[in-house]
Design a protein around this motif. Sequence first.
Motif, mmCIF file in Angstrom:
data_model
loop_
_atom_site.group_PDB
_atom_site.id
_atom_site.type_symbol
_atom_site.label_atom_id
_atom_site.label_comp_id
_atom_site.label_asym_id
_atom_site.label_seq_id
_atom_site.Cartn_x
_atom_site.Cartn_y
_atom_site.Cartn_z
ATOM 1 N N ILE A 177 -25.163 -23.003 -33.616
ATOM 2 C CA ILE A 177 -23.789 -22.749 -34.078
ATOM 3 C C ILE A 177 -23.375 -23.977 -34.892
ATOM 4 O O ILE A 177 -23.171 -25.062 -34.336
ATOM 5 C CB ILE A 177 -22.838 -22.525 -32.872
ATOM 6 N N HIS A 178 -23.318 -23.824 -36.186
ATOM 7 C CA HIS A 178 -23.088 -24.992 -37.052
ATOM 8 C C HIS A 178 -21.612 -25.174 -37.390
ATOM 9 O O HIS A 178 -20.871 -24.193 -37.546
ATOM 10 C CB HIS A 178 -23.905 -24.859 -38.339
ATOM 11 N N GLU A 181 -20.110 -23.180 -40.250
ATOM 12 C CA GLU A 181 -19.761 -21.781 -39.937
ATOM 13 C C GLU A 181 -18.427 -21.708 -39.180
ATOM 14 O O GLU A 181 -17.635 -20.797 -39.387
ATOM 15 C CB GLU A 181 -20.853 -21.152 -39.064
ATOM 16 N N LYS A 184 -15.715 -22.231 -41.668
ATOM 17 C CA LYS A 184 -15.566 -21.015 -42.487
ATOM 18 C C LYS A 184 -14.788 -19.942 -41.704
ATOM 19 O O LYS A 184 -13.903 -19.280 -42.236
ATOM 20 C CB LYS A 184 -16.954 -20.483 -42.844
ATOM 21 N N ALA A 185 -15.125 -19.809 -40.433
ATOM 22 C CA ALA A 185 -14.438 -18.817 -39.587
ATOM 23 C C ALA A 185 -12.962 -19.182 -39.455
ATOM 24 O O ALA A 185 -12.078 -18.312 -39.500
ATOM 25 C CB ALA A 185 -15.101 -18.754 -38.214
ATOM 26 N N CYS A 232 -17.416 -19.796 -29.740
ATOM 27 C CA CYS A 232 -18.643 -20.577 -29.975
ATOM 28 C C CYS A 232 -19.488 -20.618 -28.701
ATOM 29 O O CYS A 232 -19.559 -21.655 -28.011
ATOM 30 C CB CYS A 232 -18.302 -21.986 -30.427
ATOM 31 N N SER A 252 -17.074 -13.956 -33.975
ATOM 32 C CA SER A 252 -18.263 -14.802 -33.811
ATOM 33 C C SER A 252 -18.347 -15.727 -35.023
ATOM 34 O O SER A 252 -17.587 -15.585 -35.975
ATOM 35 C CB SER A 252 -19.517 -13.935 -33.684
ATOM 36 N N VAL A 253 -19.297 -16.656 -34.978
ATOM 37 C CA VAL A 253 -19.416 -17.610 -36.090
ATOM 38 C C VAL A 253 -20.783 -17.515 -36.771
ATOM 39 O O VAL A 253 -21.313 -18.499 -37.246
ATOM 40 C CB VAL A 253 -19.174 -19.073 -35.630
ATOM 41 N N GLY A 254 -21.353 -16.340 -36.756
ATOM 42 C CA GLY A 254 -22.656 -16.200 -37.412
ATOM 43 C C GLY A 254 -23.504 -15.227 -36.632
ATOM 44 O O GLY A 254 -23.015 -14.534 -35.742
ATOM 45 N N HIS A 255 -24.784 -15.210 -36.967
ATOM 46 C CA HIS A 255 -25.636 -14.180 -36.356
ATOM 47 C C HIS A 255 -26.630 -14.752 -35.356
ATOM 48 O O HIS A 255 -27.531 -14.072 -34.922
ATOM 49 C CB HIS A 255 -26.384 -13.416 -37.454
ATOM 50 N N GLN A 257 -25.810 -16.323 -32.403
ATOM 51 C CA GLN A 257 -25.255 -16.540 -31.057
ATOM 52 C C GLN A 257 -25.906 -15.568 -30.079
ATOM 53 O O GLN A 257 -25.234 -14.754 -29.457
ATOM 54 C CB GLN A 257 -23.743 -16.322 -31.072
#
Length: 303
Positions: A177-178, A181, A184-185, A232, A252-255, A257
């Motif tokens: 989890i960067h 990201e 951006k969220a 996160c 979510s903060v990306g794919h 997780q």
Amino acid sequence: MNEEIKGRIEKLKKEKDAVILAHYYVDGEVQEIADYVGDSFFLAKKATEIPASVIIFCGVSFMGESAKILNPQKKVVMADQHADCPMAHMIDVDRIREVRRDHPDAAVVCYVNSTAEIKAESDVCVTSSNALKIVKNLPNKEIFFIPDNNLGRYVAKQIPEKKFIFHDGFCHVHKSIHLGEVLKAREAKPNALVLAHPECTEDVLAEADFIGSTSQIIDFATASDQKEFIICTEMGIFYELQLKNPDKKFYSVGHRQFCPNMKRIRLESVVEALENLGPEVELGEKMRLKAALPLQRMLELAK
Ligand code: 13P
Ligand code: SF4
């Protein structure tokens, strides 16, 4: 199809005198059939309170091991034998002995995400929900925190009066989890609060509005007046978040997780575990007794 499987699970549970424990990271459909769902501390504690003779564990190996260590008289069966947490294997006994030799006054504080062998060499266990409280209250001024580096640093930051020795273990899910990201969220959802698990990296934690274990994240979101949250931690938590808060939005903060080990557990594997009453968690009695001490100390100190 699922309804049929669910019916079979209910029937088998009664026949076999079994109770199903599941972690928040397993699939929603598995959480749905579980008797108890929780974070790793809740599950370890709950395992000591269950009257049934069989525990079916829907989680990773270290969780099933903890249940067995604390309940030797019960049959603890893993819903999937191969669901394992890589972090649990990121430290070895030699390293603990080496640090003990060089720092004889240091307490070895072991995150429960570790093997029984490692627990057996430790002074006290902690989970993400009680690490702060327990480390703060230990008499030792020096702490060797294993195996998670991120949780260790998070705890250390809030206890500046103690000296920490860290290890380099990590959770690949939370590490992926960067910060970019998360930012951006936040930009996309400016009214949302960022809630993070302490296994996340330091830069992500610095950006979080709240840091806590999976249960603490759920409790915080549920009690909050806020309506939107950026989450996160592993995506399995969305099931309970949404169940408890149908009117709130979780992002979510990306794919990435996604814990592949937790996701190994399917309804079919629960049926098989119930039918076969295996694979059972088995531990040598000598190691089990040694590993029980830091876990029992955790249960005591977390009160
Ligand atoms: P919790 O203690 O919050 O349940 O976390 C366990 C875990 O494996 C986190 O990745
Ligand atoms: Fe281990 Fe990370 Fe999966 Fe938790 S999410 S079980 S720490 S790999």
